[in-house]
Design a protein around this motif. Structure first.
Motif, short mmCIF file in Angstrom:
data_model
loop_
_atom_site.label_atom_id
_atom_site.label_comp_id
_atom_site.label_asym_id
_atom_site.label_seq_id
_atom_site.Cartn_x
_atom_site.Cartn_y
_atom_site.Cartn_z
N ARG A 3 0.86 -1.19 0.00
CA ARG A 3 0.00 0.00 0.00
C ARG A 3 0.89 1.24 0.00
NH1 ARG A 3 -5.36 -0.19 2.55
NH2 ARG A 3 -4.68 1.70 3.65
N ILE A 4 0.72 2.07 -1.02
CA ILE A 4 1.56 3.25 -1.19
C ILE A 4 0.68 4.44 -1.56
CG2 ILE A 4 3.50 4.27 -2.44
CD1 ILE A 4 4.37 1.38 -3.15
N TRP A 5 0.79 5.52 -0.81
CA TRP A 5 0.07 6.76 -1.11
C TRP A 5 0.98 7.69 -1.91
CZ3 TRP A 5 -4.99 7.59 0.53
CH2 TRP A 5 -5.50 6.70 1.49
N ALA A 6 0.41 8.36 -2.90
CA ALA A 6 1.13 9.37 -3.69
C ALA A 6 0.52 10.73 -3.42
CB ALA A 6 1.07 9.04 -5.18
N ILE A 7 1.36 11.69 -3.04
CA ILE A 7 0.89 13.02 -2.65
C ILE A 7 1.53 14.09 -3.52
CG2 ILE A 7 0.74 14.73 -0.80
CD1 ILE A 7 1.21 12.45 1.20
N ASP A 8 0.72 14.99 -4.04
CA ASP A 8 1.23 16.25 -4.57
C ASP A 8 0.52 17.35 -3.78
OD1 ASP A 8 2.20 18.42 -5.91
OD2 ASP A 8 1.95 17.55 -7.90
N PRO A 9 1.21 18.00 -2.85
CA PRO A 9 0.52 18.94 -1.96
C PRO A 9 -0.05 20.15 -2.67
CG PRO A 9 2.89 19.03 -1.65
CD PRO A 9 2.63 17.86 -2.53
N ILE A 10 0.66 20.66 -3.67
CA ILE A 10 0.10 21.69 -4.55
C ILE A 10 0.56 21.35 -5.96
CG2 ILE A 10 0.02 24.11 -5.21
CD1 ILE A 10 0.43 24.93 -2.37
N ASP A 11 -0.33 20.76 -6.72
CA ASP A 11 -0.05 20.46 -8.12
C ASP A 11 -0.44 21.69 -8.93
OD1 ASP A 11 0.48 19.15 -10.51
OD2 ASP A 11 -1.52 18.26 -10.61
N GLY A 12 0.51 22.21 -9.69
CA GLY A 12 0.25 23.45 -10.41
C GLY A 12 0.67 24.65 -9.59
N THR A 13 1.91 24.62 -9.07
CA THR A 13 2.36 25.69 -8.18
C THR A 13 2.31 27.05 -8.85
OG1 THR A 13 3.86 24.07 -7.19
CG2 THR A 13 4.21 26.38 -6.63
N LYS A 14 2.64 27.11 -10.14
CA LYS A 14 2.59 28.40 -10.82
C LYS A 14 1.15 28.90 -10.95
CE LYS A 14 6.90 27.80 -13.40
NZ LYS A 14 7.56 27.71 -14.73
N GLY A 15 0.22 27.99 -11.19
CA GLY A 15 -1.18 28.38 -11.21
C GLY A 15 -1.62 28.90 -9.85
N PHE A 16 -1.18 28.24 -8.79
CA PHE A 16 -1.49 28.68 -7.43
C PHE A 16 -0.95 30.09 -7.18
CE2 PHE A 16 0.41 28.98 -3.13
CZ PHE A 16 -0.76 29.07 -2.39
N LEU A 17 0.29 30.33 -7.58
CA LEU A 17 0.91 31.61 -7.31
C LEU A 17 0.21 32.77 -8.01
CD1 LEU A 17 4.69 30.61 -7.54
CD2 LEU A 17 3.43 31.25 -5.48
N ARG A 18 -0.34 32.52 -9.21
CA ARG A 18 -0.98 33.62 -9.94
C ARG A 18 -2.49 33.66 -9.74
NH1 ARG A 18 0.53 30.26 -14.34
NH2 ARG A 18 -1.25 29.21 -15.25
N GLY A 19 -3.03 32.82 -8.86
CA GLY A 19 -4.47 32.82 -8.65
C GLY A 19 -5.23 32.08 -9.72
N GLY A 20 -4.58 31.12 -10.36
CA GLY A 20 -5.25 30.29 -11.37
C GLY A 20 -5.63 28.94 -10.78
N GLN A 21 -5.55 27.89 -11.61
CA GLN A 21 -5.97 26.57 -11.14
C GLN A 21 -4.81 25.81 -10.52
OE1 GLN A 21 -9.05 25.81 -10.92
NE2 GLN A 21 -9.74 27.59 -12.11
N TYR A 22 -5.11 25.11 -9.45
CA TYR A 22 -4.17 24.19 -8.83
C TYR A 22 -4.98 23.11 -8.13
CZ TYR A 22 -5.00 26.27 -4.17
OH TYR A 22 -5.57 26.70 -3.00
N ALA A 23 -4.30 22.07 -7.65
CA ALA A 23 -5.00 20.97 -7.00
C ALA A 23 -4.15 20.38 -5.89
CB ALA A 23 -5.36 19.88 -8.01
N VAL A 24 -4.81 19.94 -4.83
CA VAL A 24 -4.19 19.13 -3.79
C VAL A 24 -4.55 17.68 -4.12
CG1 VAL A 24 -4.02 18.67 -1.32
CG2 VAL A 24 -4.48 21.00 -2.12
N CYS A 25 -3.53 16.83 -4.30
CA CYS A 25 -3.75 15.52 -4.92
C CYS A 25 -3.29 14.39 -4.02
CB CYS A 25 -2.99 15.42 -6.25
SG CYS A 25 -3.20 16.84 -7.33
N LEU A 26 -4.11 13.34 -3.93
CA LEU A 26 -3.79 12.20 -3.08
C LEU A 26 -4.35 10.93 -3.70
CD1 LEU A 26 -2.61 11.11 -0.41
CD2 LEU A 26 -4.80 11.71 0.68
N GLY A 27 -3.51 9.92 -3.87
CA GLY A 27 -3.96 8.65 -4.42
C GLY A 27 -3.37 7.49 -3.64
#
Length: 355
Positions: free
Chosen positions: A129-153
């Motif tokens: 069992r392995i979890w994959a995390i991207d805490p802020i996917d789309g960091t540049k989108g986050f920084l400019r107020g665009g789209q980003y995602a917190v991702c967990l699988g």
């Protein structure tokens, strides 16, 4: 209870709590970017969100392995940045006591936070069992107020079983169509924005509004939109030309007779958007023969699209293989579309790429 019910609940609440932290960073803090080895920006939100998610996973599933994007090494020599992140982590919680207790409560201190951040160094693989995390996917989108995602699988023996995406800047309304400016600045989390996508293998995909406490009800099943005429389809691609070959994407759209302009946005928000029928096709075309996609950039979105009635392969028609370690070492690019037309899209992709 259905299989993976606890994993799904913990994952959704952990992503929701992490999303609260990222929104606080955007609205309250200087973004505090530092440089990674690949020169892409990292924010204090990345570290804080990852600490919150790993602490929740380890509190509930202590034997599970974790593959995460960030490491604490670059923080250990920067006490000021440590203090900033620790204050955020310490003061960010869900406003529902029962939900907060399920996630294991707060970390003890800064040292514990740094240790938790380093629990994401698993090399992945085909066993366990392995979890994959991207805490802020789309960091540049986050920084400019665009789209980003917190991702967990969650992957079990190399197969994705649970996927969750928190997209603070996407419209809550599943019927809201994608528009050409969706990835631009100013898509911040005002009223009517913030959605939590989730899926369990074999149990379908769903969305619900991002909340601040217990999971917001009702949970709504989502499905990809049937494409009756390809000319009316909408496809998504990355904002950054370095992430996907936009010129080849344009050729593919032309050959498919797609007339709508492409929607360029950051992050796995693209996967969520096509899964609920706001868009139709997601293309990520290789720009380098040597680059390998990271598993945390695709695990959750891949499952959500497939559970919503889509098909996801690479440009050679192979399923994405999450069993090879921290990267999709056996895959090149991504082609995601409704199952009924995926073969048609893939055929044109291979023609344009001369595969």
């Amino acid at each position: 209870m259905s299989q993976y019910a606890k994993e799904l609940e913990v994952a959704q609440l952990a992503v929701q709590r992490a999303a609260i932290l990222t929104k606080r960073v955007f609205h309250e803090k200087a973004k505090g970017t530092v440089s990674k080895d690949d020169k892409s920006p990292v924010t204090i939100g990345d570290f804080g969100a990852q600490a919150l998610i790993i602490s929740a996973l380890k509190a509930n599933f202590p034997e599970d392995e974790i593959v995460a994007e960030e490491e604490a090494d670059r923080l250990r020599g920067d006490p000021q940045l440590q203090d900033t992140i620790w204050e955020l982590v310490r003061s960010t919680g869900l406003d529902d006591p029962a939900a907060e207790r399920l996630l294991g409560g707060a970390l003890a201190d800064k040292a514990a936070m740094l240790d938790v951040l380093d629990m994401g160094k698993s090399q992945g693989g085909a066993r366990g069992r392995i979890w994959a995390i991207d805490p802020i996917d789309g960091t540049k989108g986050f920084l400019r107020g665009g789209q980003y995602a917190v991702c967990l699988g969650l992957m079990v023996d190399g197969d994705v079983k649970v996927g969750v995406l928190g997209c603070p800047n996407l419209p809550v309304d599943d019927a809201a169509p994608l528009t050409a400016d969706m990835g631009a600045e100013g898509q911040t989390d005002d009223e009517g924005r913030g959605v939590l996508f989730s899926a369990v293998l074999g149990q379908g995909a769903a969305s619900r509004p991002l909340g601040t406490g217990a999971l917001v009800e009702p949970r709504k099943r989502i499905a990809m939109r049937p494409i009756e005429e390809m000319a009316g389809a909408t496809f998504c691609e990355s904002v950054e030309s370095g992430h996907s070959n936009q010129g080849e994407s344009a050729q593919i759209a032309q050959r498919l007779s797609i007339t709508n302009p492409s929607v360029r946005m950051d992050s796995q928000a693209k996967y969520g958007s096509i899964a609920r029928g706001a868009g139709d096709i997601y293309l990520r075309l290789p720009t380098s023969k040597t680059y390998q996609e990271k598993i945390w950039d695709h695990a959750a979105g891949d499952l959500i699209v497939r559970e919503a009635g889509g098909q996801v392969t690479d440009t050679l028609g192979r399923r994405l293989d999450f069993s090879k370690g921290r990267t999709l070492a056996e895959n090149k690019g991504v082609v995601a579309a409704p199952a009924a037309v995926h073969g048609q899209v893939l055929k044109v992709v291979r023609e344009v790429l001369k595969l």
